[in-house]
Design an enzyme around this catalytic site. Sequence first.
Site, mmCIF file in Angstrom:
data_model
loop_
_atom_site.group_PDB
_atom_site.id
_atom_site.type_symbol
_atom_site.label_atom_id
_atom_site.label_comp_id
_atom_site.label_asym_id
_atom_site.label_seq_id
_atom_site.Cartn_x
_atom_site.Cartn_y
_atom_site.Cartn_z
ATOM 1 N N ASP A 1 0.864 -1.185 0.000
ATOM 2 C CA ASP A 1 0.000 0.000 0.000
ATOM 3 C C ASP A 1 0.902 1.236 0.000
ATOM 4 O OD1 ASP A 1 -3.008 0.925 0.665
ATOM 5 O OD2 ASP A 1 -1.589 2.254 1.669
ATOM 6 N N LEU A 2 0.645 2.159 -0.936
ATOM 7 C CA LEU A 2 1.480 3.354 -1.020
ATOM 8 C C LEU A 2 1.223 4.250 0.183
ATOM 9 C CD1 LEU A 2 1.197 4.271 -4.821
ATOM 10 C CD2 LEU A 2 2.766 2.692 -3.670
ATOM 11 N N ASP B 1 -4.538 2.372 -4.647
ATOM 12 C CA ASP B 1 -3.080 2.387 -4.536
ATOM 13 C C ASP B 1 -2.594 1.149 -3.790
ATOM 14 O OD1 ASP B 1 -2.673 4.592 -1.642
ATOM 15 O OD2 ASP B 1 -4.168 3.080 -2.115
#
Length: 662
Positions: A535-536, A578
């Site tokens: 996960d960004l 994302d």
Amino acid sequence: MDIAKKAVILRKILRYSLATLAVFALLGASALLLPKSLAEHQLWLWFSAATLTGLALLSILYAQSRRRLAKLTNRVKLTETRLRALRVAIERSPTSILVTDPKGFIEYVNPTICRFTGYSIEELIGKNSSIFNSGKTPHETYVDLWQTLARGQNWNGRFISQTKTGDIYLEQAWIAPVFDEQKKLVNYVAVKLDISEQEFALSRERLHNQVLDLLSRNKTANEIFGSIIRAVEKENQHIKCAIFLRSLDGVSLQLATAPSLPTFLHHALQQIKITSDGISVSQAAFYGKRIITDELSTQAKQVKTASAAVRAGMLACWAEPIFDVDGKVAGVLNFFKDQPGAPNKREINLIENAANLVRLVIERSQNTALLKLAETVYHTSSEAIAVTDAHGTFIHVNPAFTKITGYTAEEAIGNDHSILKSGRHSASFYDEMWASLNGSGQWQGEVWNRRKNGELYPQLLSINSTYDTDGSVKFRISLFADISKQKANEELIWRQANFDSLTGLANRRYFQEVFQHSLKMAQREKHNLAIIFIDLDEFKPINDMFGHQYGDQLLAQTAQRIKTPLRDTDIVARIGGDEFVILLAGNPSKEDALLIARRIHEHVLQPFEIDGQVSQISLSCGVSMYPEHGKTEAELIKQADIAMYHAKNLGRNQTVFFEPEL
């Protein structure tokens, strides 16, 4: 009282009687040993002996009674404790539990069934369990239910039920009869689980596969649209669908199909001008975005089509634009609902899923229209035709043959057809072709051939034979077309169905397919698998600061950086805005997974420069291993997701390996 209990009581009486006689005899005999001077008191001694014996026995009985009472009290307390635990478990169970009498009237329900159906406990107690019947469960289900219960057996199956407000849901039910000590039926206990979401997901997956199958079989757009609409309306029976296509001049929408709408509304929607103040479908095409009209009657006075829809009982309208490959609005998917209000989460998911399928069909229809136009021209002037003798030697070819194969007529005539062979087909392939030609005189199929310049290409080849008067083969006539473009379109459809359009990575569906295959291989070979959930960090602030277009480019570039360190055996998918998930196959170790995660960190941490703006982003990773942390796809992804969130909580920009303590 049965014989066994009587025997136990008789044994106790006999035991106490024998004990009494023994004590009494012992005390009486002791009196005989007394001195003669006390002989005159023997009667009194016998009386004392009897009294003492009685008191001794009473003391024994009292002690035994105290012990039994203590045991009974402990059992009651233990039973009460267990009953309290059982009640808590039932009250807090995520499944619906109800108890009825033998006639089906409800005696108990847990809170879960109330939260789910909208009824209160007071509204359900005393009512028949048929209060949940929607009328849509097959009659055969109830026949099987009562026949099974009548045999004293447990039953499990599915009901199509309804809530207090009339919403339909699918539930899996387990029902068991309860009997008393005399084996008389006293209750039915039912445990129910809502499986609507799982069933909806499966039905959408089936619809997706059905659409792809129809596309592969070149069914018409309206046939496929009809399949999509029937599936949508089956899932939500309050909804009626219509699909519109943009006219060639681009100023209006034309109704492609709306099979469930009444005739007068169908006519009213035949052609709708694209404007900013029309019905939702018109505005969706005009603005190129989803338009929600939760109270359609507000438009009824100004817009004729809205008035017609209200007259048909449609009280809400939701319109979703469909874009072609060039990003232009090619059509609109419209939902009419017989209840006012905006779509809920499930309905939005339904809209988006259906819109994606309609988009695939529209794109394919556009491609098909172009192919048909090209095919018409090709048949009239440039379809390749080759005439050979019975043995396959070229006698005549047309200019299209030269154009496709690169061989001139002079180069082809007199030579065997084997000059076109690609080498990709086995000897058995040609044996079957010749067997068909010699048997029925014709053959049709796809074949790979080679041009004069050595390039391989696919042909759609049709061969027919003509015969001499004696029945022998005179000529074989081959008609073929280069189908490279068609193959490319099929490849495009496959990619659109299995890959994310923004990043080019696998989508969730294709990732699950590969994952299931890898799990089977790992189970068979006793190999490890590793899952890295990514996960960004702080992507939203960047997206908000520089805009969605910048954010999309950042996601696309990040996806490529994530992919760079991976091996050929690995696959990475984008499963959310994302969020990314990686499957490491090839029997990786924990160290392998952590090494790849570290390399991904190194690549992603490098600054991005997009449209002159420089930014930097990090990511949080969670890692889980098969079979150490789970045996299924869902378990492994869940464990990796948990580890990733732990990485977030530890300050982001790091990798956490899953541990049960998390």
